[in-house]
Scaffold this motif. Structure first.
Motif, PDB file in Angstrom:
ATOM      1  N   GLU A  68       0.822  -1.211   0.000  1.00 14.92           N
ATOM      2  CA  GLU A  68       0.000   0.000   0.000  1.00 14.92           C
ATOM      3  C   GLU A  68       0.856   1.261   0.000  1.00 14.92           C
ATOM      4  O   GLU A  68       0.414   2.294  -0.526  1.00 14.92           O
ATOM      5  CB  GLU A  68      -0.945  -0.009   1.201  1.00 14.92           C
ATOM      6  CG  GLU A  68      -2.049  -1.044   1.067  1.00 14.92           C
ATOM      7  CD  GLU A  68      -3.152  -0.888   2.098  1.00 14.92           C
ATOM      8  OE1 GLU A  68      -4.318  -1.156   1.740  1.00 14.92           O
ATOM      9  OE2 GLU A  68      -2.859  -0.507   3.250  1.00 14.92           O
ATOM     10  N   ILE A  91      -5.275   5.978  -2.512  1.00 17.45           N
ATOM     11  CA  ILE A  91      -5.541   5.361  -1.224  1.00 17.45           C
ATOM     12  C   ILE A  91      -6.990   5.653  -0.859  1.00 17.45           C
ATOM     13  O   ILE A  91      -7.437   6.798  -0.919  1.00 17.45           O
ATOM     14  CB  ILE A  91      -4.592   5.917  -0.145  1.00 17.45           C
ATOM     15  CG1 ILE A  91      -3.165   5.435  -0.403  1.00 17.45           C
ATOM     16  CG2 ILE A  91      -5.049   5.497   1.246  1.00 17.45           C
ATOM     17  CD1 ILE A  91      -2.953   3.945  -0.224  1.00 17.45           C
ATOM     18  N   SER A  95      -8.585   1.319   3.336  1.00 17.17           N
ATOM     19  CA  SER A  95      -7.226   1.023   3.787  1.00 17.17           C
ATOM     20  C   SER A  95      -6.951   1.664   5.140  1.00 17.17           C
ATOM     21  O   SER A  95      -6.261   1.079   5.983  1.00 17.17           O
ATOM     22  CB  SER A  95      -6.206   1.500   2.753  1.00 17.17           C
ATOM     23  OG  SER A  95      -6.299   0.735   1.567  1.00 17.17           O
ATOM     24  N   ARG A  98      -8.626  -0.412   7.759  1.00 12.27           N
ATOM     25  CA  ARG A  98      -7.892  -1.642   8.055  1.00 12.27           C
ATOM     26  C   ARG A  98      -6.733  -1.357   9.003  1.00 12.27           C
ATOM     27  O   ARG A  98      -6.460  -2.133   9.919  1.00 12.27           O
ATOM     28  CB  ARG A  98      -7.386  -2.280   6.761  1.00 12.27           C
ATOM     29  CG  ARG A  98      -6.636  -3.579   6.985  1.00 12.27           C
ATOM     30  CD  ARG A  98      -6.491  -4.387   5.717  1.00 12.27           C
ATOM     31  NE  ARG A  98      -5.938  -3.602   4.623  1.00 12.27           N
ATOM     32  CZ  ARG A  98      -5.876  -4.031   3.370  1.00 12.27           C
ATOM     33  NH1 ARG A  98      -6.359  -5.217   3.059  1.00 12.27           N
ATOM     34  NH2 ARG A  98      -5.347  -3.274   2.423  1.00 12.27           N
ATOM     35  N   TYR A 170      -3.849   8.231   5.992  1.00 13.88           N
ATOM     36  CA  TYR A 170      -3.229   6.896   6.030  1.00 13.88           C
ATOM     37  C   TYR A 170      -1.890   6.963   6.755  1.00 13.88           C
ATOM     38  O   TYR A 170      -1.582   6.111   7.595  1.00 13.88           O
ATOM     39  CB  TYR A 170      -3.051   6.368   4.611  1.00 13.88           C
ATOM     40  CG  TYR A 170      -2.499   4.967   4.533  1.00 13.88           C
ATOM     41  CD1 TYR A 170      -3.337   3.870   4.382  1.00 13.88           C
ATOM     42  CD2 TYR A 170      -1.121   4.734   4.609  1.00 13.88           C
ATOM     43  CE1 TYR A 170      -2.838   2.581   4.314  1.00 13.88           C
ATOM     44  CE2 TYR A 170      -0.608   3.445   4.543  1.00 13.88           C
ATOM     45  CZ  TYR A 170      -1.470   2.374   4.399  1.00 13.88           C
ATOM     46  OH  TYR A 170      -0.961   1.097   4.342  1.00 13.88           O
TER      47      TYR A 170
END
Length: 202
Positions: A68, A91, A95, A98, A170
């Protein structure tokens, strides 16, 4: 499929580089700094995994993170444009979700912290601390790119597009996960707690 026929190109010797949308920019551009820091984060996670000292559930999660992070680098190097001919890698919130789930999974069994933690411990745990700090730098670099370019889709072809805000989120969650993973990998046996100056008896 990505095909790399030749590694050196000589095209960047003047300090310029091309983003993923082929727009020309300086190598000092904050976007370039951000995806460079993401690449460095990925490399240190690779070093941590190479130690062999990480249990499989965490190692499996980190291998997904490494993939990723390549997506994230591509995202940061692709300004937000309206209706691109080829949809770029981005992204997505799934994600980020998670990462948060892994934070809960790996963090909930850990004992509560009564002090700050000094970077160190066993080789794998120490490398994850390094990855955490580089990830924090990558987040700061990404925020600088946001300050310069914003987070909006470009209104026209002559205006640089913004940065995907989910990509920055992220990085924030990933630094949290790396901290938790460093604690889990070190365990209480190798975890080094900070002792404030007044308590060290110096």
């Amino acid at each position: 499929m990505v095909v790399l026929n030749r590694i050196y190109t000589r095209t960047g010797d003047g300090g310029d580089t091309r983003l993923s949308d082929m727009s020309l920019t300086r190598k000092s551009d904050p976007r370039v700094a951000a995806y460079g820091d993401v690449d460095e984060t990925n490399s240190v996670i690779g070093v941590a995994l190479a130690t062999g000292g990480i249990a499989e559930p965490i190692a499996a999660a980190l291998r997904i993170v490494q993939n990723e992070l390549f997506d994230l680098g591509a995202d940061l190097s692709n300004p937000l444009q309206p209706d691109p001919k080829y949809p770029p890698l981005r992204i997505a919130q799934v994600s980020v979700d998670r990462l948060e789930a892994w934070c809960d999974e790996f963090g909930d069994p850990l004992p509560k912290l009564r002090s700050f933690i000094l970077p160190g411990g066993n080789p794998a745990g120490a490398q994850l601390h390094v990855a955490r700090t580089i990830c924090r730098r990558a987040e700061r670099s990404a925020w600088l790119a946001v300050e310069v370019y914003g987070t909006q889709v470009a209104p026209d072809a002559d205006t640089p597009g913004g940065v995907n805000p989910v990509a920055v989120t992220y990085l924030n969650r990933l630094s949290d996960l790396l901290f938790i993973c460093s604690r889990a990998v070190n365990g209480t046996a190798d975890e080094v707690l900070w002792v404030p100056g007044g308590e060290r008896g110096e």
